[in-house]
Design a protein around this motif. Structure first.
Motif, mmCIF file in Angstrom:
data_model
loop_
_atom_site.group_PDB
_atom_site.id
_atom_site.type_symbol
_atom_site.label_atom_id
_atom_site.label_comp_id
_atom_site.label_asym_id
_atom_site.label_seq_id
_atom_site.Cartn_x
_atom_site.Cartn_y
_atom_site.Cartn_z
ATOM 1 N N ARG A 176 81.320 85.838 25.270
ATOM 2 C CA ARG A 176 80.605 86.406 24.121
ATOM 3 C C ARG A 176 80.598 85.422 22.956
ATOM 4 N NH1 ARG A 176 83.664 90.962 25.616
ATOM 5 N NH2 ARG A 176 85.147 90.543 23.912
ATOM 6 N N GLU A 177 81.747 84.796 22.731
ATOM 7 C CA GLU A 177 81.853 83.876 21.601
ATOM 8 C C GLU A 177 81.039 82.606 21.816
ATOM 9 O OE1 GLU A 177 86.044 83.356 21.292
ATOM 10 O OE2 GLU A 177 86.377 85.238 20.195
ATOM 11 N N MET A 178 80.768 82.258 23.089
ATOM 12 C CA MET A 178 80.012 81.047 23.370
ATOM 13 C C MET A 178 78.617 81.122 22.763
ATOM 14 S SD MET A 178 78.851 79.311 26.950
ATOM 15 C CE MET A 178 77.547 80.534 27.103
ATOM 16 N N ALA A 179 77.986 82.311 22.825
ATOM 17 C CA ALA A 179 76.654 82.461 22.250
ATOM 18 C C ALA A 179 76.688 82.180 20.751
ATOM 19 C CB ALA A 179 76.113 83.861 22.525
ATOM 20 N N MET A 180 77.740 82.661 20.083
ATOM 21 C CA MET A 180 77.871 82.389 18.652
ATOM 22 C C MET A 180 78.151 80.908 18.404
ATOM 23 S SD MET A 180 79.912 85.753 17.230
ATOM 24 C CE MET A 180 81.286 85.638 18.392
ATOM 25 N N GLU B 292 77.080 78.431 20.229
ATOM 26 C CA GLU B 292 75.817 77.704 20.403
ATOM 27 C C GLU B 292 74.942 77.818 19.152
ATOM 28 O OE1 GLU B 292 74.988 77.433 25.140
ATOM 29 O OE2 GLU B 292 74.558 79.377 24.220
ATOM 30 N N THR B 293 74.984 78.966 18.491
ATOM 31 C CA THR B 293 74.244 79.117 17.236
ATOM 32 C C THR B 293 74.822 78.195 16.167
ATOM 33 O OG1 THR B 293 73.711 81.421 17.729
ATOM 34 C CG2 THR B 293 73.569 80.743 15.423
ATOM 35 N N GLU C 155 68.770 75.866 21.544
ATOM 36 C CA GLU C 155 69.396 77.157 21.257
ATOM 37 C C GLU C 155 70.621 77.390 22.136
ATOM 38 O OE1 GLU C 155 68.556 79.375 19.048
ATOM 39 O OE2 GLU C 155 66.556 78.791 18.381
ATOM 40 N N GLU C 156 70.701 76.688 23.275
ATOM 41 C CA GLU C 156 71.777 76.920 24.254
ATOM 42 C C GLU C 156 72.387 75.585 24.677
ATOM 43 O OE1 GLU C 156 69.083 79.136 26.979
ATOM 44 O OE2 GLU C 156 70.656 80.664 26.893
ATOM 45 N N THR D 68 75.166 75.805 27.366
ATOM 46 C CA THR D 68 74.535 76.265 28.611
ATOM 47 C C THR D 68 73.724 75.140 29.244
ATOM 48 O OG1 THR D 68 74.423 78.518 27.766
ATOM 49 C CG2 THR D 68 72.989 77.980 29.615
ATOM 50 N N GLU E 80 78.051 85.329 34.778
ATOM 51 C CA GLU E 80 79.286 84.924 34.112
ATOM 52 C C GLU E 80 80.171 84.087 35.030
ATOM 53 O OE1 GLU E 80 81.499 87.930 32.105
ATOM 54 O OE2 GLU E 80 79.719 88.902 31.286
ATOM 55 N N TYR F 78 79.253 80.453 34.889
ATOM 56 C CA TYR F 78 79.752 79.814 33.664
ATOM 57 C C TYR F 78 81.239 79.505 33.793
ATOM 58 C CZ TYR F 78 75.555 80.721 30.845
ATOM 59 O OH TYR F 78 74.283 80.708 30.338
#
Length: 424
Positions: free
Chosen positions: A276-280, A282-283, A298-299, A302, A316, A319
């Motif tokens: 979950r924190e990975m998406a943040m 990447e931002t 954006e990723e 990823t 998941e 990853y």
């Protein structure tokens, strides 16, 4: 249903295919009724059609350069070895210039000993290989029926790796290695009516990525670069066999992982949080790039993992194993071992746990050595310092924007390790 085994060309790297095939036979996934191959893949295919699996194993255990080439061949094919041994290689070079290729008389003998027409044609397994016409590189799709007249000649032709090997003449037509047209003949298997494909590549970057991930193709390839196609080092071939064997088991879910091999397991509890924190993260990486003028997607994390695995990550579990691969590679872990989660965690703890301590030496004590730090740090050293600065923000040497601009992937690794170690 017609099921095809497709084997790539790659010289002595064919030991990897033998390892995969051994695993497939042990797990009962050897129900193919067609084998297509190019170059060494075609030679391996002959063993399989004839069901000479013991002979295939012995081939890579005993293989020597003089089974293929008459004359001197440096074992590692590096330019340094060639220059060092120039006196020994000189006669081979003269033969090469005279005959448009090295003397492969021994290779003819090996093909003769390998190819058993009686076994070959009595087998219920179909066969196909590709040779390429010299100059134009147009393909010749060699069928099992065509092998009746020029069987040994076609096997030499498909493996005639010109200009190292001379061209092969059959009925007045010159042929070279089929890899000049298609080194992994998945298309040929489909032409012959295959509905299910098991492809074994020998390149650490898949040669036919358009087939990777297709529902009707199971694509197996080495996740590390192997060696030169004319390298006869037995230790390297043994290693290729072992990782091929592991990959064969992974292909059907008996083991997990990508480059590294793991016993099947549920994902550790911490990973859901990190994911979950990975998406943040990447931002934050993208925003840091805007501030510094660096273009990031954006990723970003990823994208890096996708490039490592040569496919789009959608689950998941993918990853998780992609990150596990990256960390084990950073610490130089053994790619032949089969890891349990506890062993993986212990390896990471041994390499990084001290970085979480308050007294971790972030910089050398002597001022004169501080300037050398950026030049001397390897990736492991970078990750260790990023871990420390994340756990002890009062020791931060650089702004987060600077870190995410210069070391975005290493920061993702650091946060993964922190979560992994805290869970314990």
């Amino acid at each position: 249903m017609k099921k095809a085994l497709v084997l790539a060309g790659g010289g002595t790297k064919g030991a990897y295919q033998e390892g995969v095939i051994r695993a497939l036979r042990e797990t009962g996934h050897d129900d193919w009724n067609l084998v297509t191959g190019t170059s060494v893949g075609a030679l391996n295919a002959v063993f399989i059609v004839q069901k000479d699996y013991a002979a295939l194993r012995r081939l890579y255990e005993k293989m020597q350069a003089d089974w293929f080439i008459k004359g001197y061949v440096p074992t590692d094919m590096h330019i340094g070895s060639i220059l060092k041994d120039r006196e020994e290689i000189f006669p081979t070079l003269m033969s090469y210039l005279k005959d448009r290729g090295v003397d492969i008389t021994p290779f003819y003998g090996m093909v003769h000993d390998t190819y058993d027409p009686k076994k070959f044609f009595e087998s219920d397994i179909d066969f196909g290989c590709i040779a390429a016409k010299h100059i134009s590189h147009e393909p010749v799709y060699v069928t099992k029926e065509m092998m009746k007249e020029h069987g040994e000649d076609w096997l030499v032709a498909t493996a005639s790796a010109y200009p190292a090997f001379p061209v092969k003449v059959i009925d007045g037509q010159e042929y070279v290695d089929g890899g000049y047209f298609d080194n992994l003949p998945i298309d040929y298997a489909l032409r012959k009516g295959a509905e299910e494909i098991l492809a074994i590549d020998l390149n650490h970057n898949p040669q036919h990525p358009q087939y990777y991930g297709r529902s009707y193709v199971r694509y197996i390839y080495p996740h590390e670069e192997l060696y030169n196609f004319l390298d006869f080092d037995h230790e390297k071939m043994r290693h290729a066999h072992v990782i091929g064997y592991n990959d064969g088991y992974k292909a059907y879910g008996y083991y997990e992982g990508e480059r590294y091999t793991f016993e099947p397991q549920a994902l550790p509890v911490f990973f859901a949080r990190w994911f979950r924190e990975m998406a943040m993260l990447e931002t934050r990486i993208k925003l840091a790039g805007r501030i510094s003028g660096t273009i990031r997607s954006e990723e970003h994390i990823t994208d890096i993992l996708t490039q490592r695995l040569h496919r789009r990550l959608v689950r998941e579990k993918e990853y998780y194993y992609a990150m596990a691969d990256a960390l084990l590679e950073i610490v130089g872990a053994d790619t032949e071992r089969i890891y349990r989660y506890a062993e993986f965690r212990e390896i990471i703890a041994n390499a990084f746990a001290d970085a979480m301590k308050e007294d971790f030496p972030l910089l050398p004590q002597r001022v004169s050595e501080i300037a050398k730090v950026p030049q001397t740090l390897d990736k492991q050293g970078i990750v260790r310092r990023l871990i420390h600065m994340k756990v002890w923000p009062e020791h931060q040497l650089f702004s987060e924007n600077t870190i995410l601009t210069v070391y975005p992937f290493e920061q993702a690794c650091a946060e993964f390790i922190i979560d992994l170690l805290k869970e314990g």
